[in-house]
Write an enzyme that holds these catalytic residues in place. Sequence first.
Site, PDB file in Angstrom:
ATOM      1  N   ASP A 284       0.800  -1.210   0.069  1.00  0.00           N
ATOM      2  CA  ASP A 284      -0.039  -0.219   0.020  1.00  0.00           C
ATOM      3  C   ASP A 284       0.839   1.250  -0.048  1.00  0.00           C
ATOM      4  OD1 ASP A 284      -3.435   0.576   1.278  1.00  0.00           O
ATOM      5  OD2 ASP A 284      -1.992   2.204   1.040  1.00  0.00           O
TER       6      ASP A 284
ATOM      7  N   ASN B 270     -12.716  -3.507   2.982  1.00  0.00           N
ATOM      8  CA  ASN B 270     -13.490  -2.481   2.976  1.00  0.00           C
ATOM      9  C   ASN B 270     -14.460  -2.366   1.920  1.00  0.00           C
ATOM     10  OD1 ASN B 270     -12.256  -1.297   5.488  1.00  0.00           O
ATOM     11  ND2 ASN B 270     -10.758  -0.282   3.996  1.00  0.00           N
TER      12      ASN B 270
ATOM     13  N   GLN C 267     -14.333   2.503   1.565  1.00  0.00           N
ATOM     14  CA  GLN C 267     -13.701   1.948   0.058  1.00  0.00           C
ATOM     15  C   GLN C 267     -13.485   2.935  -0.833  1.00  0.00           C
ATOM     16  OE1 GLN C 267     -15.962  -1.306  -1.961  1.00  0.00           O
ATOM     17  NE2 GLN C 267     -14.460  -1.732  -3.112  1.00  0.00           N
TER      18      GLN C 267
ATOM     19  N   VAL D 236     -11.341   2.427  -3.470  1.00  0.00           N
ATOM     20  CA  VAL D 236     -11.009   1.765  -4.861  1.00  0.00           C
ATOM     21  C   VAL D 236     -11.654   0.435  -5.229  1.00  0.00           C
ATOM     22  CG1 VAL D 236      -9.145   0.600  -6.380  1.00  0.00           C
ATOM     23  CG2 VAL D 236      -8.395   2.361  -4.749  1.00  0.00           C
TER      24      VAL D 236
ATOM     25  N   HIS E 128      -9.898  -5.579  -3.100  1.00  0.00           N
ATOM     26  CA  HIS E 128      -8.538  -5.709  -2.698  1.00  0.00           C
ATOM     27  C   HIS E 128      -8.734  -5.953  -0.986  1.00  0.00           C
ATOM     28  CE1 HIS E 128      -9.915  -1.652  -2.462  1.00  0.00           C
ATOM     29  NE2 HIS E 128      -9.303  -1.482  -1.224  1.00  0.00           N
TER      30      HIS E 128
ATOM     31  N   HIS F 186      -6.771  -5.986   2.302  1.00  0.00           N
ATOM     32  CA  HIS F 186      -5.579  -5.350   3.022  1.00  0.00           C
ATOM     33  C   HIS F 186      -5.004  -6.519   3.962  1.00  0.00           C
ATOM     34  CE1 HIS F 186      -6.668  -1.206   2.505  1.00  0.00           C
ATOM     35  NE2 HIS F 186      -7.838  -1.571   2.187  1.00  0.00           N
TER      36      HIS F 186
HETATM   37  P1  AMP Z   1      -9.850   1.168   0.579  1.00  0.00           P
HETATM   38  O1  AMP Z   1      -9.821   2.183   1.240  1.00  0.00           O
HETATM   39  O2  AMP Z   1      -9.779  -0.145   1.283  1.00  0.00           O
HETATM   40  O3  AMP Z   1     -10.243   1.036  -0.771  1.00  0.00           O
HETATM   41  O4  AMP Z   1      -8.068   1.035   0.241  1.00  0.00           O
HETATM   42  C1  AMP Z   1      -7.451   1.683  -0.871  1.00  0.00           C
HETATM   43  C2  AMP Z   1      -6.061   1.394  -0.469  1.00  0.00           C
HETATM   44  O5  AMP Z   1      -5.265   1.676  -1.695  1.00  0.00           O
HETATM   45  C3  AMP Z   1      -5.780   2.463   0.143  1.00  0.00           C
HETATM   46  O6  AMP Z   1      -4.882   1.974   1.502  1.00  0.00           O
HETATM   47  C4  AMP Z   1      -4.463   3.494  -0.497  1.00  0.00           C
HETATM   48  O7  AMP Z   1      -3.497   3.755   0.258  1.00  0.00           O
HETATM   49  C5  AMP Z   1      -4.174   2.357  -1.449  1.00  0.00           C
HETATM   50  N1  AMP Z   1      -3.858   2.836  -2.667  1.00  0.00           N
HETATM   51  C6  AMP Z   1      -4.163   3.700  -3.617  1.00  0.00           C
HETATM   52  N2  AMP Z   1      -3.404   3.894  -4.699  1.00  0.00           N
HETATM   53  C7  AMP Z   1      -2.387   2.983  -4.595  1.00  0.00           C
HETATM   54  C8  AMP Z   1      -1.331   2.701  -5.514  1.00  0.00           C
HETATM   55  N3  AMP Z   1      -1.203   3.250  -6.475  1.00  0.00           N
HETATM   56  N4  AMP Z   1      -0.334   1.736  -5.045  1.00  0.00           N
HETATM   57  C9  AMP Z   1      -0.488   1.115  -3.963  1.00  0.00           C
HETATM   58  N5  AMP Z   1      -1.639   1.543  -3.028  1.00  0.00           N
HETATM   59  C10 AMP Z   1      -2.542   2.477  -3.443  1.00  0.00           C
END
Ligand code: AMP
Length: 114
Positions: free
Chosen positions: A30, A87, A94, A96, A100, A102
């Site tokens: 991350d 998430n 959430q 993205v 995914h 974590h």
């Molecule tokens: P979520 O809040 O569960 O959707 O988590 C999305 C996660 O993606 C966050 O912890 C971000 O820090 C991580 N993230 C966003 N862009 C990138 C990236 N380019 N490379 C690695 N992690 C990322």
Amino acid sequence: MTDCLFCRIAAREVPADVVAESAEAVAFRDINAQAPTHVLVVPKQHYPDAAALARADPALLGAVFRLAADVAQSEGVVDDGYRLVANTGDAAGQTVHHLHVHVLGGRAMGWPPG
Ligand code: AMP
Ligand code: ZN
């Protein structure tokens, strides 16, 4: 070409610190780590969240958890314990919308989460 960030990372079109890969999934660090170990595990195929993937392809969800387990082992967090988080939706934060998981470890984590 897709505008989904995690599809593009899985396809290696966008750089990421990839730590493990299987036939079905990719694991990368991350960019905003919340723990000494903070790795994201994503399926190579796009599903918006865990519920969608569980319904469409439970074996693929299993493959994501399998790679998460392998990452926990290679990161050395199995003995102390670690947390898996998926998430789902806005209230959970959430950001993205490509499933995914974590993998968080390397420090004590409180419960319940904030
Ligand atoms: P979520 O809040 O569960 O959707 O988590 C999305 C996660 O993606 C966050 O912890 C971000 O820090 C991580 N993230 C966003 N862009 C990138 C990236 N380019 N490379 C690695 N992690 C990322
Ligand atoms: Zn995607």
